[in-house]
Structure formats: structure tokens, C-alpha cells
Write a protein that holds these residues in place. Structure first.
Motif, mmCIF file in Angstrom:
data_model
loop_
_atom_site.group_PDB
_atom_site.id
_atom_site.type_symbol
_atom_site.label_atom_id
_atom_site.label_comp_id
_atom_site.label_asym_id
_atom_site.label_seq_id
_atom_site.Cartn_x
_atom_site.Cartn_y
_atom_site.Cartn_z
ATOM 1 N N PRO A 191 89.187 35.665 109.588
ATOM 2 C CA PRO A 191 88.198 36.243 110.502
ATOM 3 C C PRO A 191 88.105 35.440 111.789
ATOM 4 N N PHE A 192 87.963 36.115 112.864
ATOM 5 C CA PHE A 192 87.810 35.439 114.131
ATOM 6 C C PHE A 192 86.373 34.968 114.317
ATOM 7 N N VAL A 193 85.456 35.769 113.878
ATOM 8 C CA VAL A 193 84.050 35.397 113.944
ATOM 9 C C VAL A 193 83.341 35.996 112.731
ATOM 10 N N MET A 194 82.410 35.237 112.183
ATOM 11 C CA MET A 194 81.648 35.696 111.022
ATOM 12 C C MET A 194 80.201 35.935 111.449
ATOM 13 N N VAL A 195 79.670 37.080 111.053
ATOM 14 C CA VAL A 195 78.263 37.404 111.271
ATOM 15 C C VAL A 195 77.598 37.302 109.907
ATOM 16 N N LEU A 196 76.647 36.411 109.777
ATOM 17 C CA LEU A 196 76.105 36.035 108.471
ATOM 18 C C LEU A 196 74.623 36.340 108.345
ATOM 19 N N ASP A 197 74.285 37.146 107.357
ATOM 20 C CA ASP A 197 72.893 37.362 106.967
ATOM 21 C C ASP A 197 72.472 36.171 106.104
ATOM 22 N N LEU A 198 71.221 35.796 106.170
ATOM 23 C CA LEU A 198 70.772 34.651 105.369
ATOM 24 C C LEU A 198 70.312 35.047 103.977
ATOM 25 N N ASN A 199 69.777 36.247 103.851
ATOM 26 C CA ASN A 199 69.232 36.685 102.561
ATOM 27 C C ASN A 199 70.288 37.479 101.804
ATOM 28 N N LEU A 200 71.070 36.753 101.031
ATOM 29 C CA LEU A 200 72.158 37.368 100.281
ATOM 30 C C LEU A 200 71.941 37.163 98.791
ATOM 31 N N PRO A 201 72.401 38.115 97.995
ATOM 32 C CA PRO A 201 72.349 37.882 96.547
ATOM 33 C C PRO A 201 73.372 36.814 96.157
ATOM 34 N N GLY A 202 73.080 36.093 95.112
ATOM 35 C CA GLY A 202 73.980 35.021 94.681
ATOM 36 C C GLY A 202 73.856 33.852 95.640
ATOM 37 N N MET A 203 74.981 33.381 96.128
ATOM 38 C CA MET A 203 74.955 32.294 97.101
ATOM 39 C C MET A 203 74.286 32.784 98.380
ATOM 40 N N GLY A 204 73.192 32.154 98.747
ATOM 41 C CA GLY A 204 72.465 32.551 99.953
ATOM 42 C C GLY A 204 73.204 32.142 101.219
ATOM 43 N N GLY A 205 72.719 32.651 102.335
ATOM 44 C CA GLY A 205 73.381 32.388 103.605
ATOM 45 C C GLY A 205 73.397 30.917 103.993
ATOM 46 N N LEU A 206 72.306 30.205 103.746
ATOM 47 C CA LEU A 206 72.274 28.778 104.097
ATOM 48 C C LEU A 206 73.275 27.983 103.253
ATOM 49 N N GLU A 207 73.329 28.280 101.971
ATOM 50 C CA GLU A 207 74.279 27.585 101.095
ATOM 51 C C GLU A 207 75.716 27.917 101.506
ATOM 52 N N LEU A 208 75.952 29.168 101.831
ATOM 53 C CA LEU A 208 77.295 29.565 102.277
ATOM 54 C C LEU A 208 77.658 28.856 103.576
ATOM 55 N N LEU A 209 76.721 28.803 104.504
ATOM 56 C CA LEU A 209 76.959 28.118 105.774
ATOM 57 C C LEU A 209 77.281 26.642 105.539
ATOM 58 N N ARG A 210 76.523 26.008 104.661
ATOM 59 C CA ARG A 210 76.756 24.592 104.330
ATOM 60 C C ARG A 210 78.164 24.406 103.756
ATOM 61 N N THR A 211 78.555 25.291 102.870
ATOM 62 C CA THR A 211 79.877 25.193 102.244
ATOM 63 C C THR A 211 80.991 25.413 103.270
ATOM 64 N N LEU A 212 80.853 26.443 104.093
ATOM 65 C CA LEU A 212 81.880 26.734 105.101
ATOM 66 C C LEU A 212 82.061 25.577 106.065
ATOM 67 N N LYS A 213 80.973 25.095 106.580
ATOM 68 C CA LYS A 213 81.052 24.039 107.587
ATOM 69 C C LYS A 213 81.398 22.687 106.983
ATOM 70 N N GLY A 214 81.338 22.585 105.657
ATOM 71 C CA GLY A 214 81.721 21.353 104.984
ATOM 72 C C GLY A 214 83.204 21.285 104.654
ATOM 73 N N GLN A 215 83.909 22.379 104.850
ATOM 74 C CA GLN A 215 85.338 22.431 104.541
ATOM 75 C C GLN A 215 86.146 22.406 105.831
ATOM 76 N N PRO A 216 87.030 21.427 106.001
ATOM 77 C CA PRO A 216 87.791 21.324 107.253
ATOM 78 C C PRO A 216 88.570 22.593 107.608
ATOM 79 N N GLU A 217 89.106 23.299 106.620
ATOM 80 C CA GLU A 217 89.906 24.483 106.933
ATOM 81 C C GLU A 217 89.063 25.667 107.382
ATOM 82 N N TRP A 218 87.784 25.665 107.101
ATOM 83 C CA TRP A 218 86.914 26.783 107.481
ATOM 84 C C TRP A 218 85.894 26.403 108.552
ATOM 85 N N ARG A 219 85.776 25.133 108.848
ATOM 86 C CA ARG A 219 84.731 24.640 109.740
ATOM 87 C C ARG A 219 84.766 25.300 111.118
ATOM 88 N N SER A 220 85.960 25.643 111.587
ATOM 89 C CA SER A 220 86.057 26.162 112.953
ATOM 90 C C SER A 220 85.817 27.668 113.060
#
Length: 143
Positions: free
Chosen positions: A52-81
Motif C-alpha cells: 500500500p502506498f498509504v493506509m487510512v486507519l480507523d481506530l475502532n476495529l474489532p480484534g486488534m484495535g487501531g492504536l495497537e495496529l499502529l504501534r505494531t506497524l511503526k515498530g517494524q522496520p519494513e512497515w514503518r515507512s
């Protein structure tokens, strides 16, 4: 054409997003994932082909919430950008602050004012889809 990945669980909110995106002049392909849990497997499976070139993220998601997903994405070097635009019904300062602290690139409030929402998307997408230069892995899809 540059890809948009929408992470949104609400059918109605996704339809409004797509409508507003089209009204703002953007015809980029939009893929949708409706749960936070499905995003990481999607990225792993599409690491080199359909990044994806850009991700549009809702915060209120079932399962892994948006904040947790954001934390995980930005914590991984291959997905951080991957640019992440948070799209939320809330604009509470603590929530906005938390999103930026976790690495969000933009924060937009979902609004019932459709004219305003179209304008916000027009400006935000112009910046992320046409203006910025990003690392190689988030360059546009090959058509």
C-alpha cells in the motif's frame, strides 16, 4: 496508480470514505481490510507486489484495535515507512496525541459535514499521493 489501503470495519463509513475520495477527485484503487487482525497477514503476503502506498486507519476495529495496529506497524522496520492516516470519529486530544506518539502521519476527524470531509481528503491525499517522496517499498504499484 498509487494504492490506498483502508482499514475500516464499518461498511457505511467505508462507503462514505470512497464516495468522498471520488468527490475529491481521486480515482486511486482502494483495498479494504475490515479487521485489525487481518492487516499484518495482508502486508506479509503482499510485501513486494501490492504494497500500500498509504493506509487510512480507523481506530475502532474489532480484534486488534487501531492504536495497537499502529504501534505494531511503526515498530517494524519494513512497515514503518507506510504513511498512516488515522481517520476517527473522535478528536480527543489524548487520542490524537497517542496516535502521533505511535507514529501516525496524519489524523483526520470523520465529520458529518460532507463538504468539509471531501475538502479534507482532497488536501490530505494530494500531499500523500502526489507531493511526498517515500522509500522504495512504498512506491506506487506497477499496473
Amino acid at each position: 496508480m498509487r494504492q490506498i489501503l483502508a482499514v475500516e470495519d464499518s461498511d457505511q463509513d467505508f462507503e462514505v470514505f470512497c464516495w468522498a475520495l471520488k468527490r475529491s477527485g481521486w480515482t486511486n484503487p482502494v483495498s479494504r481490510i475490515s479487521t485489525g487482525d487481518a492487516v499484518l497477514p495482508y502486508l506479509q503476503q503482499n510485501l513486494s507486489e501490492r504494497w500500500p502506498f498509504v493506509m487510512v486507519l480507523d481506530l475502532n476495529l474489532p480484534g486488534m484495535g487501531g492504536l495497537e495496529l499502529l504501534r505494531t506497524l511503526k515498530g517494524q522496520p519494513e512497515w514503518r515507512s507506510i504513511p498512516v492516516i488515522v481517520l476517527s470519529t473522535s478528536d480527543r486530544p489524548s487520542e490524537v496525541k497517542a496516535c502521533y506518539a505511535l507514529g501516525a502521519n496524519s489524523f483526520l476527524k470523520k465529520t458529518l459535514d460532507t463538504h468539509r470531509f471531501v475538502q479534507d481528503l482532497q488536501v490530505t491525499m494530494a500531499y500523500w499521493l502526489n507531493t511526498v517522496v517515500l522509500p522504495e517499498q512504498v512506491q506506487p504499484w506497477q499496473d
